[in-house]
Design a protein around this motif. Structure first.
Motif, PDB file in Angstrom:
ATOM      1  N   GLN A  18      41.467  44.285 113.347  1.00  0.00           N
ATOM      2  CA  GLN A  18      41.172  42.552 114.014  1.00  0.00           C
ATOM      3  C   GLN A  18      41.121  41.612 112.779  1.00  0.00           C
ATOM      4  O   GLN A  18      40.224  41.497 112.099  1.00  0.00           O
ATOM      5  N   ALA A  20      42.610  37.792 111.684  1.00  0.00           N
ATOM      6  CA  ALA A  20      42.791  36.412 112.428  1.00  0.00           C
ATOM      7  C   ALA A  20      44.070  36.027 112.151  1.00  0.00           C
ATOM      8  O   ALA A  20      44.943  36.500 110.927  1.00  0.00           O
ATOM      9  N   LYS A  21      44.923  35.357 113.054  1.00  0.00           N
ATOM     10  CA  LYS A  21      46.217  34.812 112.956  1.00  0.00           C
ATOM     11  C   LYS A  21      46.417  33.927 111.791  1.00  0.00           C
ATOM     12  O   LYS A  21      45.405  33.223 111.336  1.00  0.00           O
ATOM     13  N   TYR A  23      49.556  33.032 108.457  1.00  0.00           N
ATOM     14  CA  TYR A  23      50.912  33.188 108.024  1.00  0.00           C
ATOM     15  C   TYR A  23      51.072  33.037 106.517  1.00  0.00           C
ATOM     16  O   TYR A  23      50.115  32.773 105.761  1.00  0.00           O
ATOM     17  N   PRO A  27      47.280  36.945 105.058  1.00  0.00           N
ATOM     18  CA  PRO A  27      46.751  37.855 106.113  1.00  0.00           C
ATOM     19  C   PRO A  27      47.418  39.159 106.242  1.00  0.00           C
ATOM     20  O   PRO A  27      46.854  39.933 106.558  1.00  0.00           O
ATOM     21  N   TYR A  31      45.180  42.772 106.569  1.00  0.00           N
ATOM     22  CA  TYR A  31      45.509  43.459 107.358  1.00  0.00           C
ATOM     23  C   TYR A  31      45.702  45.001 106.566  1.00  0.00           C
ATOM     24  O   TYR A  31      44.997  45.788 107.021  1.00  0.00           O
ATOM     25  N   ALA A  60      53.622  37.022 108.785  1.00  0.00           N
ATOM     26  CA  ALA A  60      52.551  36.434 109.616  1.00  0.00           C
ATOM     27  C   ALA A  60      51.543  37.799 110.214  1.00  0.00           C
ATOM     28  O   ALA A  60      52.163  38.853 110.342  1.00  0.00           O
ATOM     29  N   VAL A  61      50.430  37.378 110.551  1.00  0.00           N
ATOM     30  CA  VAL A  61      49.751  38.208 111.394  1.00  0.00           C
ATOM     31  C   VAL A  61      49.316  37.526 112.718  1.00  0.00           C
ATOM     32  O   VAL A  61      48.915  36.685 112.778  1.00  0.00           O
ATOM     33  N   LYS A  62      49.985  38.057 113.728  1.00  0.00           N
ATOM     34  CA  LYS A  62      49.682  37.596 115.070  1.00  0.00           C
ATOM     35  C   LYS A  62      49.347  38.839 116.205  1.00  0.00           C
ATOM     36  O   LYS A  62      49.817  39.956 115.758  1.00  0.00           O
ATOM     37  N   TRP A  63      48.395  38.525 116.842  1.00  0.00           N
ATOM     38  CA  TRP A  63      48.097  39.557 117.873  1.00  0.00           C
ATOM     39  C   TRP A  63      47.667  40.752 117.185  1.00  0.00           C
ATOM     40  O   TRP A  63      47.904  41.742 117.740  1.00  0.00           O
ATOM     41  N   ASN A  64      46.812  40.535 115.762  1.00  0.00           N
ATOM     42  CA  ASN A  64      46.291  41.455 115.375  1.00  0.00           C
ATOM     43  C   ASN A  64      47.307  42.714 114.753  1.00  0.00           C
ATOM     44  O   ASN A  64      47.293  43.909 114.561  1.00  0.00           O
ATOM     45  N   SER A  78      57.794  44.457 113.330  1.00  0.00           N
ATOM     46  CA  SER A  78      56.181  44.411 113.477  1.00  0.00           C
ATOM     47  C   SER A  78      55.709  45.873 113.417  1.00  0.00           C
ATOM     48  O   SER A  78      56.306  46.742 113.545  1.00  0.00           O
TER      49      SER A  78
END
Length: 140
Positions: A18, A20-21, A23, A27, A31, A60-64, A78
């Protein structure tokens, strides 16, 4: 506050970190560092392969999940951790040659699963990444 800095990210079901969103490279690195066990090494290899194959990549990290694309053009790749594998998502996967093996509910999307004992065919992955980068990106 100092305790928060050393706090490990929560692993969601399937062991997906998990994060955080955000760019940029930071991030993504967070991850990858939080990916459990063997998956972290594969995450580093995937990230390096994408950077080598697409030097102008936008991250980016989006939606984990880490996302890779071209700024202003959308996302082409992704990935996401599950208990037994990492799922690579090619948003325009049906346009790749050869088509990645795993179908999706979304008509154009195809998946490729990486398991712990798999020999990673980096040449094939780089070819898919190169092809995916050349296609219109997914706007999410």
């Amino acid at each position: 506050m100092a305790g928060e800095k050393n706090k490990k990210p929560v692993l969601l079901s399937g062991g997906n970190p998990q994060i955080a969103k955000g760019y940029g490279d930071g991030p993504i690195k967070a991850y990858i560092a939080a990916m459990p066990g063997w998956k972290s090494d594969v995450g580093r290899r995937l990230d390096a392969l994408v950077e080598k194959t697409v030097p102008d990549v936008y991250k980016a990290v989006k939606w984990n999940s880490p996302f890779y694309g071209i700024e202003g053009e959308g996302w082409f790749l992704s990935y996401h951790c599950f208990d037994k594998y990492i799922k690579l998502t090619f948003f325009r996967g049906t346009s790749l040659d050869p088509v990645p093996p795993v179908a999706s509910k979304t008509p154009e999307t195809r998946y490729f699963h990486i398991h712990e004992k798999d020999d990673l065919d980096e040449a094939q992955l780089a070819d898919w990444i190169r092809q995916a980068r050349a296609l219109p990106g997914e706007r999410l």
